[in-house]
Design a protein around this motif. Structure first.
Motif, short mmCIF file in Angstrom:
data_model
loop_
_atom_site.label_atom_id
_atom_site.label_comp_id
_atom_site.label_asym_id
_atom_site.label_seq_id
_atom_site.Cartn_x
_atom_site.Cartn_y
_atom_site.Cartn_z
N GLY A 1 61.85 -1.86 33.63
CA GLY A 1 62.48 -0.86 34.48
C GLY A 1 63.23 -1.49 35.63
O GLY A 1 64.37 -1.15 35.90
N LEU A 2 62.58 -2.45 36.28
CA LEU A 2 63.19 -3.03 37.48
C LEU A 2 64.28 -4.05 37.17
O LEU A 2 64.94 -4.53 38.08
CB LEU A 2 62.11 -3.66 38.37
N THR A 3 64.48 -4.41 35.88
CA THR A 3 65.68 -5.17 35.55
C THR A 3 66.75 -4.27 34.96
O THR A 3 67.91 -4.37 35.34
CB THR A 3 65.38 -6.30 34.54
N LEU A 4 66.34 -3.40 34.04
CA LEU A 4 67.32 -2.60 33.32
C LEU A 4 68.05 -1.63 34.25
O LEU A 4 69.28 -1.51 34.20
CB LEU A 4 66.61 -1.82 32.21
N ILE A 5 67.29 -0.94 35.11
CA ILE A 5 67.92 0.08 35.96
C ILE A 5 68.93 -0.55 36.93
O ILE A 5 70.06 -0.06 37.02
CB ILE A 5 66.83 0.91 36.67
N PRO A 6 68.60 -1.65 37.63
CA PRO A 6 69.63 -2.28 38.46
C PRO A 6 70.84 -2.75 37.67
O PRO A 6 71.97 -2.63 38.15
CB PRO A 6 68.90 -3.46 39.11
N ILE A 7 70.63 -3.25 36.45
CA ILE A 7 71.77 -3.70 35.64
C ILE A 7 72.69 -2.53 35.33
O ILE A 7 73.91 -2.62 35.49
CB ILE A 7 71.28 -4.39 34.35
N VAL A 8 72.07 -1.40 34.93
CA VAL A 8 72.89 -0.22 34.63
C VAL A 8 73.63 0.24 35.88
O VAL A 8 74.79 0.64 35.83
CB VAL A 8 72.00 0.91 34.06
N GLY B 1 61.31 3.50 41.54
CA GLY B 1 60.16 3.92 42.35
C GLY B 1 59.58 5.24 41.90
O GLY B 1 58.36 5.40 41.82
N VAL B 2 60.45 6.17 41.56
CA VAL B 2 59.99 7.46 41.05
C VAL B 2 59.21 7.26 39.76
O VAL B 2 58.16 7.88 39.53
CB VAL B 2 61.19 8.41 40.83
N LEU B 3 59.69 6.34 38.91
CA LEU B 3 58.97 6.05 37.66
C LEU B 3 57.57 5.50 37.95
O LEU B 3 56.61 5.82 37.26
CB LEU B 3 59.74 5.03 36.82
N MET B 4 57.46 4.66 38.97
CA MET B 4 56.14 4.12 39.32
C MET B 4 55.20 5.24 39.75
O MET B 4 54.02 5.23 39.43
CB MET B 4 56.26 3.08 40.45
N LEU B 5 55.74 6.19 40.51
CA LEU B 5 54.89 7.28 41.02
C LEU B 5 54.51 8.26 39.93
O LEU B 5 53.49 8.94 40.05
CB LEU B 5 55.62 8.04 42.13
#
Lengths: 231, 315
Positions: free
Chosen positions: B128-135, B154-158
């Motif tokens: 998540g924390l690599t793919l989302i910033p890349i997108v 962050g929302v995904l973590m919560l």
């Protein structure tokens, strides 16, 4: 015949897709059920607006309801023309001045109403600028004046424009509401007054739309956050 | 843990008592409404309707087979994240990244359901924390990108990461414990929910000293401490649902109470920042999914690791 193919797609696929995945909630659907013939008028921000309304109709209404679409936009190619007519019950209407098969846009819509059809009309004309309510075109008021026996049903789309805004290439699930008002017969005789009545009854459905607290500039925002100040 | 076979009478009894209490309350309110029609009794009836809806969801999670429970929890996580993205003041250029975030949710729950623990732990924090910033970078706009880069994962973590820990409980195999995952999950949900009620009522009765005046003016030291005390005791009583001893269960109650408070306060802070009262108005009288599940945000992982610690699980 066409309806037997298209309606199940709306009822079985699109309705659950809109409600459970995209997060559109339809409030006061009972107002739709009670009325046999109507003109649906709403604020317009997305192609989803009319499709989501169609998915809420029952079979009888679905057969009778026509979606008024602009020839200039949807009649560009024969493919979009076909798709509009087949899948979204569209009637393509030329803009003011140009003739459709010998009748003006208003005459064509009037004829449909006289034939017993219901119409979905967005008086703003186009989807317009994201989140901002444009000027209402007076066509709907003329139709209501000419057909005093047909009620209009105001519909407020709150945030539907964010799901698939202008320029967006896919629908994004986000919570939004479609609020359906009670059927109304316009009492006034003046075109301007009828239009104002239609406009007011749409916006009184949701006095507090999702408030725009966005700190970003206008281009950055999600579109579809409706601002209701009068113009 | 083969759990439908082992579904024990203690879980059924607890659920049955809860449904019984709710039925009595419902009958009482309808009788009240019948006797004296008022706006207040109408309000009470919509609130009980909402409680029935919540209880059916809890029943599905606790009593049904693991697959159905997983689907219910995954959908709740999806609804929760959809609520937060909806109020989150995101930008047009964030759309693709949010879509990616939604698509990661079912994968995370699949990993939890199949108990691929290593992948489960790393999936959202790493992928998540690599793919989302890349997108986000590919969408080509840098304005406020720091906020998007943190808010969207962050929302995904919560939501997804946190709630999928409850799915892991379905897959635990605890020696000498025959009640099944339903008991542990029921304990978690019941204690978290009771803690909310206890803290609220203690605060209402004795609250004077506000803990976080600029985040949640309703939360007082009196409410918090009274809630922690009551929840710890009640959690001890309910230890028969879990593989824990009385004392271990009380420690679990203490932690659930404290972390429930923080989960609640976190969501309050987010809502206050975004200037909304509730995340949604889906459930009348309760708000949205995240308004109801806010205390579970930290409690689900905390309780899972506590259980594995106390029962010496080799994960």
């Amino acid at each position: 015949m066409k309806n037997y193919i298209v309606y199940p797609v709306y009822r079985m696929l699109l309705r659950p897709f809109f409600q459970f995945l995209l997060g559109i909630r339809f409030l006061n659907r009972k107002h739709l059920k009670q009325t046999p013939q109507f003109i649906l008028v709403g604020n317009h921000n997305s192609h989803l607006d009319s499709i989501s309304l169609l998915s809420m109709l029952n079979f009888q209404q679905f057969k009778q309801t026509k979606n008024v679409a602009s020839y200039d936009y949807f009649g560009k190619s024969s493919l979009t023309k076909h798709l509009t007519q087949f899948w979204v019950n569209g009637v393509l209407i030329q803009k003011k001045g140009k003739k459709n098969d010998g009748e003006t846009a208003l005459e064509a819509m009037d004829r449909l109403l006289k034939e017993g059809k219901s119409l979905i009309i967005f008086p703003e004309g186009s989807r317009g600028k994201p989140g901002i309510v444009g000027d209402f075109k007076h066509g709907v008021a003329v139709l209501l004046k000419q057909n005093p026996g047909i009620p209009f049903i105001p519909v407020f789309f709150d945030g539907v424009g964010r799901i698939m805004p202008r320029g967006g290439s896919f629908p994004l699930p986000l919570n939004s509401k479609v609020i359906i008002g009670s059927p109304k017969y316009s009492k006034s005789k003046e075109i301007e007054n009828i239009l104002e009545e239609v406009r007011a009854s749409i916006f009184e459905l949701n006095p507090n739309p999702m408030v725009n607290h966005n700190q970003f500039s206008e281009e950055e925002q999600f579109s579809g956050v409706v601002q209701t100040q009068k113009q | 843990m083969n759990y439908t076979e082992n579904l024990s009478t203690s879980v059924l009894w607890t659920i049955g008592v809860l449904y019984g209490i709710l039925s009595l309350v419902t009958i009482g309110y309808f009788w009240l409404d019948h006797k004296k029609k008022s706006a207040q009794s109408k309000e009470l009836i919509t609130r009980t309707q909402s409680w029935w809806f919540l209880m059916v969801v809890v029943g599905l999670i606790v009593l049904s087979p693991a697959l159905i429970g997983t689907i219910v929890l995954a959908y709740l996580a999806f609804m929760g994240s959809r609520e937060l993205y909806s109020i989150g003041n995101l930008k047009f250029t964030d759309r693709a990244a949010i879509l990616v975030a939604y698509l990661l949710i079912p994968i995370q729950f699949y990993l939890a359901y199949t108990f691929q623990y290593h992948w489960f732990l790393n999936f959202i924090p790493m992928v998540g924390l690599t793919l989302i910033p890349i997108v986000l970078i590919l969408s080509g706009y840098s304005g406020n990108i720091g906020r998007s880069i943190t808010f969207i994962p962050g929302v995904l973590m919560l939501t997804a990461y946190s709630f999928s820990h409850m799915v892991l409980i379905y897959g635990l195999d605890i020696e000498g414990y025959a009640i099944g995952a339903g008991g542990i999950l029921l304990f978690l949900i019941l204690i978290t929910e009771l803690n909310d009620i206890f803290q609220y009522n203690w605060g209402k009765a004795f609250g004077k000293h506000v803990i976080l005046p600029r985040i949640s003016p309703n939360k007082t030291w009196e409410g918090f401490l009274g809630g922690v005390f009551t929840t710890t005791l009640v959690a001890g009583i309910f230890h028969f649902l879990t593989p824990l001893s009385f004392i271990q269960s009380m420690i679990a109650g203490l932690l659930l109470s404290v972390f429930g408070f923080f989960g609640d306060a976190l969501l309050s802070a987010i809502k206050r920042d975004l200037k909304v009262k509730d995340t949604d108005d889906l459930i009348p009288g309760h708000g949205g999914v995240m308004d109801r599940m806010d205390s579970l945000v930290f409690n689900a992982p905390v309780f899972f690791y506590l259980i594995t610690l106390f029962t010496n699980q080799n994960l």
